[in-house]
Structures are given as C-alpha cells and as structure tokens.
Design an enzyme around this catalytic site. Sequence first.
Site, PDB file in Angstrom:
ATOM      1  N   THR A   1      88.132  -5.193  86.679  1.00 42.07           N
ATOM      2  CA  THR A   1      87.735  -4.992  88.052  1.00 42.07           C
ATOM      3  C   THR A   1      87.505  -3.609  88.638  1.00 42.07           C
ATOM      4  O   THR A   1      86.437  -3.062  89.164  1.00 42.07           O
ATOM      5  CB  THR A   1      87.983  -6.065  88.897  1.00 42.07           C
ATOM      6  OG1 THR A   1      89.342  -5.632  89.260  1.00 42.07           O
ATOM      7  CG2 THR A   1      87.848  -7.513  88.678  1.00 42.07           C
ATOM      8  N   ARG A   2      88.386  -2.815  88.039  1.00 41.04           N
ATOM      9  CA  ARG A   2      88.573  -1.499  88.731  1.00 41.04           C
ATOM     10  C   ARG A   2      87.515  -0.360  88.077  1.00 41.04           C
ATOM     11  O   ARG A   2      87.390   0.743  88.463  1.00 41.04           O
ATOM     12  CB  ARG A   2      89.950  -0.776  88.708  1.00 41.04           C
ATOM     13  CG  ARG A   2      90.914  -1.241  89.768  1.00 41.04           C
ATOM     14  CD  ARG A   2      92.555  -0.798  89.591  1.00 41.04           C
ATOM     15  NE  ARG A   2      93.165  -1.441  88.439  1.00 41.04           N
ATOM     16  CZ  ARG A   2      94.422  -0.767  88.146  1.00 41.04           C
ATOM     17  NH1 ARG A   2      94.634   0.406  88.497  1.00 41.04           N
ATOM     18  NH2 ARG A   2      94.997  -1.391  86.772  1.00 41.04           N
ATOM     19  N   MET A   3      87.025  -0.927  86.981  1.00 36.91           N
ATOM     20  CA  MET A   3      85.932  -0.169  86.441  1.00 36.91           C
ATOM     21  C   MET A   3      84.504  -0.257  87.248  1.00 36.91           C
ATOM     22  O   MET A   3      83.485   0.707  87.026  1.00 36.91           O
ATOM     23  CB  MET A   3      85.432  -0.937  84.843  1.00 36.91           C
ATOM     24  CG  MET A   3      86.760  -0.609  83.786  1.00 36.91           C
ATOM     25  SD  MET A   3      87.206   1.163  83.595  1.00 36.91           S
ATOM     26  CE  MET A   3      86.022   1.737  82.677  1.00 36.91           C
TER      27      MET A   3
END
Length: 304
Positions: free
Chosen positions: A15-17
């Site tokens: 998700t942090r991408m």
Amino acid sequence: MSKRYAVILAAGQGTRMKSKLYKVLHPIVGKPMIQHVLNHLKPLQFDEKVTIVGFGADAVKEEIGNDETDFVIQKEQLGTAHAVQQAEELLKDKEGTTVVVCGDTPLIKSGTFEKLLHYHIENGSKATILTTEMDDPTGYGRIVRNQANEVDRIVEHKDASESERLIKEVNTGTYCFDNQFLFSALKEVSNDNAQGEYYLPDVIEILRNNGEKISAYLTKDAEETLGINDRVALAQAESIMKRRINEKHMRNGVTIIDPSNTYIGPDVEIEQDVVIFPGSILSGETSIKTEAIIGPNSEIVDSI
C-alpha cells in the site's frame, strides 16, 4: 549435497507504493523486482522454488511464468509466518535446507545467498538469519547474541531496552532453515500480538526455546538488504542496480566516460574497448561489438 528449497514471499499488497501495480512487479532497470530475486537465486540450483502470492497473483504468474517457480496463493494476508505456511503441502515432508526471502529485496546477490547457505550448513544450525549492521538501526529488529556468539533472540525495535537499541546488527528478513524443523515450528507460532498476525521471526524463538542452534550470517553490504516499501526505496534500488551494471562493464574493459549519466539495461552485452559517452541509454538485448563508440543519442557514431 542436501536438497535446497526457496520460498519467496510476494503476497503483500504494498500500500505504501500508492500504485495500482502489484508491488513486486514494479520495475528496476527494466525488470520486475521479483524477477531480480529469482535471477539471483537461479545460480544456486534450488531443487524447488515456491513463490507465495496474494493480491495481483495472476499478474505475477503471467509476468514470471511457471518455468522458474511454483506458485501458492495466500488468500488472507495474516503475516510472514502464515505466508510461509502456505508452502507446506509442497515442502513439509522434504529433507534439506530452505531459504526464505522477500520478493521486495531485489539487491541480495547470488554470492550472499550461497554464503548464507554454506554458513548455515557448516554450523549445523536449524535456522540462520541473514543480518547486517546499520549506523542507524531504528525500526529494525535487533540481533541479541549470547556469549558463544550464537543468536539468543530477535528483539523488535519497539520492544528493545535502551541497551538493546544500541545494537547495530539487525534482522534483514532473509533466513535459512532446516526444512522439516521450519514447518514443525510454524505450527507453534501464535498471533497473540497487537496486529493479530503470525510472524516468521517467532520461529527463531520457538526453535531456540526447544534447544536448537540458531546462527546469524552477517553481510557487510547493508545496501544489499534494502527492502522496497515505497517509491523512494524503489529509486534507491534503481540507482544501486544501475551502478552495479555499469561497474561490471567497466571491469570487463568498457570505457564509460560518465557512469552517473549512462543507463545500461541488465541484458545488454558489451565487448571490451567500447567507449560510451554521457547520455547513452542502452536497453533490451542489445549487443555492442568491440571498439564501437556510443554517442549521447545511444547510436554507434564511430569505430576505432
């Protein structure tokens, strides 16, 4: 030689991408990061490789293909121990050594995996952790060793005491296990934690509490162990990989006038005495013959 197996953890959503593209398919020098992991494992001639996929499983299978690895789907992302457990049906009854590596660590070299395996077998350990030292280990699990220099435990940063936080040796998330001991210990892992997940480092504590030998192999190259969690780390990995490729060609007799402004893909072949000027971009399966001069538009402008 005992059998070798590899489990590649590639089920995280990433998700942090902040991307619609499945995390391990983000490219580094033109190849998905998970392809780099598989490429670095290939020279070790594993008897079987199992890749654990979740979100975007079909896209990963299509990109990688079934020739290099088996695939197992982790339907629910319940932690790294739970992910490894998905390979149980394929590996649980087999004797040998299993390497567990994350699909978002594309910089670990073949030689490092080989040294990790050798160290694990030579020491007769049931588990060996790939570790490194960091000047600022904030956020990483610390490796606490006993007087015999064996691993006593892994302490997560948030749980570490003031003295333990001074330890610079950290867990990289890559391991070697005796295969049957691994799958036996996985059954004992609990999800009694704030996240309600099953964590692979708990296997280390379980084996240790059962009196089994735990070791750690320290790699001095900390940048090898970089995990790609966001676009900043992705750019760092791109820069490191690009530098490695350029250095390989220069050591093989290629002149790169300005390496920082020269891009060479991983499949490009260049013979000695080629001269490459700044601004050149060489990609695909290009083959550059001896004594060519590559101009800034990546064209062969002359021959010497």
